[in-house]
Design an enzyme around this catalytic site. Structure first.
Site, mmCIF file in Angstrom:
data_model
loop_
_atom_site.group_PDB
_atom_site.id
_atom_site.type_symbol
_atom_site.label_atom_id
_atom_site.label_comp_id
_atom_site.label_asym_id
_atom_site.label_seq_id
_atom_site.Cartn_x
_atom_site.Cartn_y
_atom_site.Cartn_z
ATOM 1 N N CYS A 32 0.806 -1.332 0.104
ATOM 2 C CA CYS A 32 0.065 0.028 -0.025
ATOM 3 C C CYS A 32 0.903 1.276 0.006
ATOM 4 C CB CYS A 32 -0.845 0.103 1.108
ATOM 5 S SG CYS A 32 -1.938 1.545 1.608
ATOM 6 N N CYS A 35 0.035 3.909 2.491
ATOM 7 C CA CYS A 35 0.409 3.397 3.958
ATOM 8 C C CYS A 35 2.017 3.786 4.126
ATOM 9 C CB CYS A 35 0.344 1.847 4.233
ATOM 10 S SG CYS A 35 -1.341 1.252 3.837
#
Length: 331
Positions: A32, A35
């Site tokens: 991600c 993230c």
């Protein structure tokens, strides 16, 4: 002060919820992109705010064996998601890599860390901290009372000497539960006026999903004439997505979204009843009318000290999704 702790099992995570007053969890995945972008900011927060047994920062890899069960339990469907727990209950949820929103949550968290370090109980109120609640939250849901549009609140048939509709959503602990309640001159509850019925119109700032309503009612227990002592509410009728408040005759005639009967055993030691709703009927709620039909007893008035709405707030713009899409797969 320490770096975030990597979660490896549900048992480990639950132990932190028990041993630390405040837990902040970062749900992420290695693929991600958002993230990764917010990870340094989150680590900085952990280094500056973590305190043993007071505030613990953890990271939950949603694809790691052992940790992904934690993500499933709290219904994490977007990445990153940050969830803040206090005394084991969810109090805040931030979806997406949103440093500004996370920063706002952390400022409130810092306030609560100071109080927790000083040994104050979780029931402490005040506008700057986590709201007092008379009952635990259903797992996976949060207190969404802050989504109320307080300017549009309307309460019909309230006793003017006990009247301020905003009092019902006060974040502080009810004075009736305070050791110094005799010293309080301000009446921080609402009573009905000419009979036991009340009509509360509550608009929300965005569409919400409503799971539970928590109502606190703390009538006095002194030996007084039964007609003078207010009652706890017994029968409630709920009406959703009305453009304005109903009249009492109208509320009697229209079919409600749900009718709730509150029994004596539904009230806990804090005088709070947690009323579960038919969740499928409360998925896209912009306003709610609560009609208190009658009270539990032979009195002439009903008293309510606090109301809390529990569920999911309106969706915000998401910067990361759980699915592996776009250029995130190659990161």
């Amino acid at each position: 002060m320490a770096k975030p702790i990597e979660i490896t099992s549900v048992e480990q995570f639950n132990e932190f919820l028990k041993s630390s007053r405040i837990v902040v969890a970062d749900f992420y995945a290695t693929w991600c992109g958002p993230c990764k972008q917010i990870a340094p900011f989150y680590e900085q927060l952990s280094n500056s705010l973590s305190r043993p047994k007071v505030a613990t920062f953890v990271k939950v890899n949603t694809e790691a064996e052992g940790a992904k069960a934690v993500a499933a339990e709290y219904r994490v469907t977007h990445l990153p998601t940050f969830i803040v727990f206090r005394d084991g209950s969810v109090v805040e949820r931030v979806k997406g890599a949103n440093p500004k929103e996370l920063q706002t949550i952390v400022e409130t968290l810092s306030h609560n860390i100071e109080h927790a370090t000083q040994g104050e109980g979780s029931g402490s109120g005040g506008s700057g901290g986590i709201a007092w609640r008379g009952a635990d939250l259903p797992r996976g849901y949060i207190d969404i009372s802050d989504t109320i549009d307080v300017r549009g609140l309307e309460l019909l048939n309230a006793d003017e000497s006990h009247f301020s509709v905003r009092t019902l959503f006060n974040k502080s602990k009810p004075s009736a539960l305070s050791k110094d309640k005799a010293e309080s001159s301000e009446k921080d509850w609402v009573e009905s006026d000419t009979d036991e019925q009340l009509l509360l119109y509550t608009p929300f700032n965005s569409a919400i999903k409503l799971h539970t309503i928590q109502i606190t009612s703390l009538p006095p227990t002194d030996d007084e004439d039964d007609d003078d002592v207010p009652m706890r509410p017994r029968t409630l009728k709920l009406f959703t997505n009305r453009p304005h408040n109903l009249g009492f005759d109208e509320a009697d005639d229209i079919d409600p979204t749900q009718t709730i009967e509150i029994g004596e055993n539904d009230w806990n030691s804090n005088g709070t009843a947690s009323l579960g709703l038919r969740f499928v009927r409360f998925q896209n709620i912009t306003s709610l009318v609560i009609f208190v039909v009658d009270g539990d007893g032979d009195g002439e008035k009903v008293r309510i000290d606090r109301i809390r709405f529990i569920g999911e707030s309106g969706e915000k713009r998401e910067m990361g999704k759980l699915e592996k899409i776009g250029d995130q797969q190659g990161e």
